[in-house]
Design an enzyme around this catalytic site. Structure first.
Site, PDB file in Angstrom:
ATOM      1  N   GLY A  97       0.848  -1.185   0.000  1.00  0.00           N
ATOM      2  CA  GLY A  97       0.000   0.000   0.000  1.00  0.00           C
ATOM      3  C   GLY A  97       0.878   1.227   0.000  1.00  0.00           C
ATOM      4  O   GLY A  97       2.062   1.157   0.359  1.00  0.00           O
ATOM      5  N   GLN A 115       3.121  10.034   1.048  1.00  0.00           N
ATOM      6  CA  GLN A 115       4.409   9.337   1.003  1.00  0.00           C
ATOM      7  C   GLN A 115       5.212   9.682  -0.255  1.00  0.00           C
ATOM      8  O   GLN A 115       6.423   9.474  -0.284  1.00  0.00           O
ATOM      9  CB  GLN A 115       4.215   7.816   1.085  1.00  0.00           C
ATOM     10  N   CYS A 166       6.852  -0.068   6.911  1.00  0.00           N
ATOM     11  CA  CYS A 166       6.386   1.092   6.148  1.00  0.00           C
ATOM     12  C   CYS A 166       7.497   1.552   5.208  1.00  0.00           C
ATOM     13  O   CYS A 166       8.662   1.621   5.612  1.00  0.00           O
ATOM     14  CB  CYS A 166       6.030   2.217   7.122  1.00  0.00           C
ATOM     15  N   LEU A 167       7.116   1.877   3.979  1.00  0.00           N
ATOM     16  CA  LEU A 167       8.109   2.374   3.014  1.00  0.00           C
ATOM     17  C   LEU A 167       8.763   3.666   3.503  1.00  0.00           C
ATOM     18  O   LEU A 167       9.897   3.964   3.135  1.00  0.00           O
ATOM     19  CB  LEU A 167       7.447   2.624   1.645  1.00  0.00           C
ATOM     20  N   HIS A 211      -3.428   1.310   8.558  1.00  0.00           N
ATOM     21  CA  HIS A 211      -2.071   1.841   8.401  1.00  0.00           C
ATOM     22  C   HIS A 211      -2.033   2.888   7.283  1.00  0.00           C
ATOM     23  O   HIS A 211      -1.495   3.995   7.466  1.00  0.00           O
ATOM     24  CB  HIS A 211      -1.109   0.681   8.097  1.00  0.00           C
ATOM     25  N   GLU A 212      -2.612   2.552   6.127  1.00  0.00           N
ATOM     26  CA  GLU A 212      -2.573   3.490   4.984  1.00  0.00           C
ATOM     27  C   GLU A 212      -3.395   4.739   5.276  1.00  0.00           C
ATOM     28  O   GLU A 212      -2.981   5.847   4.950  1.00  0.00           O
ATOM     29  CB  GLU A 212      -3.078   2.811   3.708  1.00  0.00           C
ATOM     30  N   HIS A 221      -1.781   7.439   7.280  1.00  0.00           N
ATOM     31  CA  HIS A 221      -0.911   8.366   6.542  1.00  0.00           C
ATOM     32  C   HIS A 221      -1.679   9.617   6.123  1.00  0.00           C
ATOM     33  O   HIS A 221      -1.109  10.703   6.036  1.00  0.00           O
ATOM     34  CB  HIS A 221      -0.351   7.692   5.279  1.00  0.00           C
TER      35      HIS A 221
HETATM   36 ZN    ZN Z   1       3.213   3.338   5.727  1.00  0.00          ZN
END
Ligand code: ZN
Length: 181
Positions: free
Chosen positions: A48, A53, A101-102, A143-144, A147
């Site tokens: 995701g 991000q 997480c990225l 989680h997404e 953000h």
């Molecule tokens: Zn993340």
């Protein structure tokens, strides 16, 4: 186009994200944003990614959960675009997963979240949806969507002892099957 990922410390991850004007879905700049999100998620190997991000402060996120993923979970979700999503918690019951997480590369942390949710959102064609999710998918969506509120999973780690580098996680945690419930 693949875009660089904003990492923890970048103020873009903590900024206010605006709702997308649904009419702008047909526009060129939304088309570009969506292509950038998909290209970047696939390139960096995420399940995701959210617009902030890649430095765009709009309430747009995508999730694609293949049957085989790096979290070893079997729940599947085809590529889904969440525009202006609103989340509703359907239970007080919490479930914990080791999240990554990225924007926080090389680390994993244990986070507890409600185990059942309903998310209302528009898709990339402007169609309204309501999706009920449980288990790992419920965690991924939360989680997404965090953000989009400027929240990172690290903010939700209750026990700092359960925050680890990926290699140490693989070595000491994964083998003890702490992933999952
Ligand atoms: Zn993340």
């Amino acid at each position: 186009m693949i875009q660089p990922i904003c990492r923890m410390g970048n103020p873009k991850l903590r900024s206010v994200n605006k709702d997308l004007e649904i009419d702008s879905i047909k526009g060129e700049s939304f088309g570009r944003l969506l292509a950038d999100l998909i290209d970047s998620m696939k390139h960096y190997g995420g399940i995701g990614i959210a617009a902030p991000q890649i430095g765009v402060n709009l309430r747009v996120a995508i999730i694609e959960l293949p049957e085989t993923n790096r979290y070893g979970q079997k729940i599947q979700l085809p590529l889904t675009v969440f525009i202006n999503p609103v989340i509703e918690f359907l239970t007080d019951e919490l479930q914990g997963f080791w999240e990554g997480c990225l924007s926080v590369p090389g680390l994993r942390g244990f986070v507890e979240r409600p185990s059942k949710i309903k998310v209302s959102f528009y898709d990339e064609k402007g169609k309204f949806h309501e999706l009920i999710a449980e288990g790992f998918l419920a965690t991924v969506i939360q989680h997404e969507l965090d953000h989009l509120e400027g929240v990172l999973y690290v903010d939700r780690i209750k026990d700092p002892a359960k925050f680890a580098f990926q290699e140490e996680y693989d070595q000491y945690v994964f083998n003890q099957k702490e992933i999952g419930d």
